[in-house]
Design a protein around this motif. Structure first.
Motif, PDB file in Angstrom:
ATOM      1  N   LEU A  18      -6.570 -15.381  -4.330  1.00  0.00           N
ATOM      2  CA  LEU A  18      -4.377 -14.524  -4.241  1.00  0.00           C
ATOM      3  C   LEU A  18      -4.233 -15.544  -4.796  1.00  0.00           C
ATOM      4  CD1 LEU A  18      -4.272 -14.479  -0.223  1.00  0.00           C
ATOM      5  CD2 LEU A  18      -4.999 -12.477  -1.391  1.00  0.00           C
ATOM      6  N   ARG A  19      -3.648 -14.850  -5.549  1.00  0.00           N
ATOM      7  CA  ARG A  19      -3.420 -15.626  -7.291  1.00  0.00           C
ATOM      8  C   ARG A  19      -2.135 -15.398  -7.892  1.00  0.00           C
ATOM      9  NH1 ARG A  19      -7.643 -12.779  -8.042  1.00  0.00           N
ATOM     10  NH2 ARG A  19      -6.284 -11.355  -9.414  1.00  0.00           N
ATOM     11  N   SER A  20      -1.110 -16.216  -8.201  1.00  0.00           N
ATOM     12  CA  SER A  20       0.711 -15.711  -8.793  1.00  0.00           C
ATOM     13  C   SER A  20      -0.060 -15.832 -10.234  1.00  0.00           C
ATOM     14  CB  SER A  20       1.282 -17.020  -8.368  1.00  0.00           C
ATOM     15  OG  SER A  20       1.884 -16.338  -9.073  1.00  0.00           O
ATOM     16  N   LYS A  21       1.363 -14.625 -10.502  1.00  0.00           N
ATOM     17  CA  LYS A  21       1.247 -14.384 -11.522  1.00  0.00           C
ATOM     18  C   LYS A  21       2.288 -15.309 -13.015  1.00  0.00           C
ATOM     19  CE  LYS A  21       0.365  -9.571 -10.607  1.00  0.00           C
ATOM     20  NZ  LYS A  21       0.716  -8.165 -10.934  1.00  0.00           N
ATOM     21  N   LYS A  22       2.999 -16.058 -12.094  1.00  0.00           N
ATOM     22  CA  LYS A  22       3.787 -16.459 -12.964  1.00  0.00           C
ATOM     23  C   LYS A  22       4.090 -18.215 -12.576  1.00  0.00           C
ATOM     24  CE  LYS A  22       7.995 -14.843 -10.202  1.00  0.00           C
ATOM     25  NZ  LYS A  22       9.198 -14.226 -10.618  1.00  0.00           N
ATOM     26  N   ASP A  23       4.405 -19.097 -12.679  1.00  0.00           N
ATOM     27  CA  ASP A  23       5.197 -20.386 -12.118  1.00  0.00           C
ATOM     28  C   ASP A  23       6.227 -20.082 -11.252  1.00  0.00           C
ATOM     29  OD1 ASP A  23       3.027 -21.587 -13.656  1.00  0.00           O
ATOM     30  OD2 ASP A  23       4.472 -22.307 -15.327  1.00  0.00           O
ATOM     31  N   GLY A  24       6.312 -20.926 -10.296  1.00  0.00           N
ATOM     32  CA  GLY A  24       7.162 -21.394  -9.863  1.00  0.00           C
ATOM     33  C   GLY A  24       6.695 -21.763  -8.464  1.00  0.00           C
ATOM     34  N   VAL A  25       7.844 -21.373  -6.907  1.00  0.00           N
ATOM     35  CA  VAL A  25       7.878 -21.792  -6.158  1.00  0.00           C
ATOM     36  C   VAL A  25       8.022 -20.786  -5.151  1.00  0.00           C
ATOM     37  CG1 VAL A  25       9.349 -22.671  -3.692  1.00  0.00           C
ATOM     38  CG2 VAL A  25       9.987 -23.526  -6.673  1.00  0.00           C
ATOM     39  N   ILE A  26       6.933 -21.085  -3.699  1.00  0.00           N
ATOM     40  CA  ILE A  26       6.070 -19.771  -3.022  1.00  0.00           C
ATOM     41  C   ILE A  26       8.177 -19.217  -1.857  1.00  0.00           C
ATOM     42  CG2 ILE A  26       5.358 -18.540  -0.597  1.00  0.00           C
ATOM     43  CD1 ILE A  26       3.132 -20.663  -2.260  1.00  0.00           C
ATOM     44  N   LYS A  27       8.147 -18.577  -2.534  1.00  0.00           N
ATOM     45  CA  LYS A  27       9.835 -18.169  -1.065  1.00  0.00           C
ATOM     46  C   LYS A  27       9.948 -17.679  -0.137  1.00  0.00           C
ATOM     47  CE  LYS A  27      12.492 -20.141  -4.258  1.00  0.00           C
ATOM     48  NZ  LYS A  27      13.480 -20.875  -4.016  1.00  0.00           N
ATOM     49  N   GLU A  28       8.698 -16.507   0.019  1.00  0.00           N
ATOM     50  CA  GLU A  28       7.859 -15.857   0.951  1.00  0.00           C
ATOM     51  C   GLU A  28       6.585 -15.501   1.098  1.00  0.00           C
ATOM     52  OE1 GLU A  28       9.818 -12.758   4.399  1.00  0.00           O
ATOM     53  OE2 GLU A  28      10.482 -12.868   1.747  1.00  0.00           O
ATOM     54  N   ILE A  29       5.819 -15.460   2.192  1.00  0.00           N
ATOM     55  CA  ILE A  29       4.112 -14.901   2.755  1.00  0.00           C
ATOM     56  C   ILE A  29       4.277 -13.684   3.891  1.00  0.00           C
ATOM     57  CG2 ILE A  29       2.090 -15.692   3.496  1.00  0.00           C
ATOM     58  CD1 ILE A  29       2.678 -18.339   2.180  1.00  0.00           C
ATOM     59  N   ILE A  30       4.177 -12.334   3.243  1.00  0.00           N
ATOM     60  CA  ILE A  30       4.544 -11.884   4.452  1.00  0.00           C
ATOM     61  C   ILE A  30       2.919 -11.066   4.271  1.00  0.00           C
ATOM     62  CG2 ILE A  30       4.750  -9.216   4.887  1.00  0.00           C
ATOM     63  CD1 ILE A  30       7.286  -9.939   2.931  1.00  0.00           C
ATOM     64  N   ASN A  31       2.402 -11.136   5.868  1.00  0.00           N
ATOM     65  CA  ASN A  31       1.160 -11.373   5.835  1.00  0.00           C
ATOM     66  C   ASN A  31       1.445  -9.796   6.922  1.00  0.00           C
ATOM     67  OD1 ASN A  31      -1.780 -10.571   6.469  1.00  0.00           O
ATOM     68  ND2 ASN A  31      -1.841 -12.609   7.288  1.00  0.00           N
ATOM     69  N   LYS A  32       0.865  -8.377   6.773  1.00  0.00           N
ATOM     70  CA  LYS A  32       0.649  -7.870   7.649  1.00  0.00           C
ATOM     71  C   LYS A  32      -0.354  -7.000   8.591  1.00  0.00           C
ATOM     72  CE  LYS A  32       4.780  -5.241   6.273  1.00  0.00           C
ATOM     73  NZ  LYS A  32       6.074  -4.697   5.405  1.00  0.00           N
ATOM     74  N   ASN A  33      -1.561  -7.989   7.456  1.00  0.00           N
ATOM     75  CA  ASN A  33      -2.715  -7.466   9.194  1.00  0.00           C
ATOM     76  C   ASN A  33      -2.913  -8.112   9.901  1.00  0.00           C
ATOM     77  OD1 ASN A  33      -4.785  -6.579   6.484  1.00  0.00           O
ATOM     78  ND2 ASN A  33      -3.679  -8.492   5.382  1.00  0.00           N
ATOM     79  N   LYS A  34      -3.879  -7.441  11.053  1.00  0.00           N
ATOM     80  CA  LYS A  34      -4.493  -7.725  11.804  1.00  0.00           C
ATOM     81  C   LYS A  34      -4.897  -8.450  12.284  1.00  0.00           C
ATOM     82  CE  LYS A  34      -1.943  -4.084  14.400  1.00  0.00           C
ATOM     83  NZ  LYS A  34      -0.564  -4.714  14.273  1.00  0.00           N
ATOM     84  N   MET A  35      -4.958  -9.736  12.808  1.00  0.00           N
ATOM     85  CA  MET A  35      -6.608 -10.993  12.194  1.00  0.00           C
ATOM     86  C   MET A  35      -7.677 -10.667  13.165  1.00  0.00           C
ATOM     87  SD  MET A  35      -5.722 -12.538   9.139  1.00  0.00           S
ATOM     88  CE  MET A  35      -7.226 -13.445   9.349  1.00  0.00           C
ATOM     89  N   GLU A  36      -6.927 -10.044  14.151  1.00  0.00           N
ATOM     90  CA  GLU A  36      -7.854  -9.397  15.569  1.00  0.00           C
ATOM     91  C   GLU A  36      -9.597  -8.333  14.991  1.00  0.00           C
ATOM     92  OE1 GLU A  36      -4.125  -7.774  16.583  1.00  0.00           O
ATOM     93  OE2 GLU A  36      -4.192 -10.377  16.065  1.00  0.00           O
ATOM     94  N   ASP A  37      -9.080  -8.082  13.665  1.00  0.00           N
ATOM     95  CA  ASP A  37      -9.747  -7.034  13.098  1.00  0.00           C
ATOM     96  C   ASP A  37     -10.950  -7.977  12.530  1.00  0.00           C
ATOM     97  OD1 ASP A  37     -11.362  -5.746  10.617  1.00  0.00           O
ATOM     98  OD2 ASP A  37      -9.160  -4.613   9.904  1.00  0.00           O
ATOM     99  N   GLU A  38     -12.051  -6.837  13.050  1.00  0.00           N
ATOM    100  CA  GLU A  38     -13.398  -7.737  13.171  1.00  0.00           C
ATOM    101  C   GLU A  38     -13.924  -7.979  11.569  1.00  0.00           C
ATOM    102  OE1 GLU A  38     -16.144  -3.858  14.222  1.00  0.00           O
ATOM    103  OE2 GLU A  38     -15.071  -4.889  15.750  1.00  0.00           O
ATOM    104  N   ASP A  39     -13.723  -6.907  10.723  1.00  0.00           N
ATOM    105  CA  ASP A  39     -14.019  -6.812   9.407  1.00  0.00           C
ATOM    106  C   ASP A  39     -13.717  -8.021   8.671  1.00  0.00           C
ATOM    107  OD1 ASP A  39     -15.833  -4.765   9.863  1.00  0.00           O
ATOM    108  OD2 ASP A  39     -14.145  -3.053   9.131  1.00  0.00           O
TER     109      ASP A  39
END
Length: 92
Positions: A18-39
């Motif tokens: 996971l990479r950033s396209k610019k220098d800066g400060v992380i304002k938000e991280i959104i992860n809509k994946n379900k970690m129960e997904d066995e893959d």
């Protein structure tokens, strides 16, 4: 010393930084994946909200990583696209 790495087991997988396209400060991280997904083997963030990140140029500039597995490499690649589309990291 003799080493044997042979195995009948196959475990196609794909990893992505996971990479950033610019220098800066992380304002938000959104992860809509379900970690129960066995893959989904792992979704890991090296930085959190409020931390400074750099535009990706070399390995240590990464924000995190994703590792997925599937029955085939093609299916793992498709799964990776699906997983990445559910992650948004806002850097300002």
């Amino acid at each position: 010393e003799e080493v044997d790495f042979s195995s009948e087991e196959k475990n196609p997988n794909v990893g992505m930084l996971l990479r950033s396209k610019k220098d800066g400060v992380i304002k938000e991280i959104i992860n809509k994946n379900k970690m129960e997904d066995e893959d989904i083997e792992e979704i890991f963030f090296d930085y959190g909200i409020g931390e400074r990140v750099q535009e990706f140029r070399v390995g240590p500039h990464r924000i995190g990583h994703v590792i997925v597995t599937s029955a085939t490499v093609k299916a793992a690649r498709e799964k990776m696209e699906e997983v990445l589309n559910k992650i948004e990291i806002i850097v300002e």
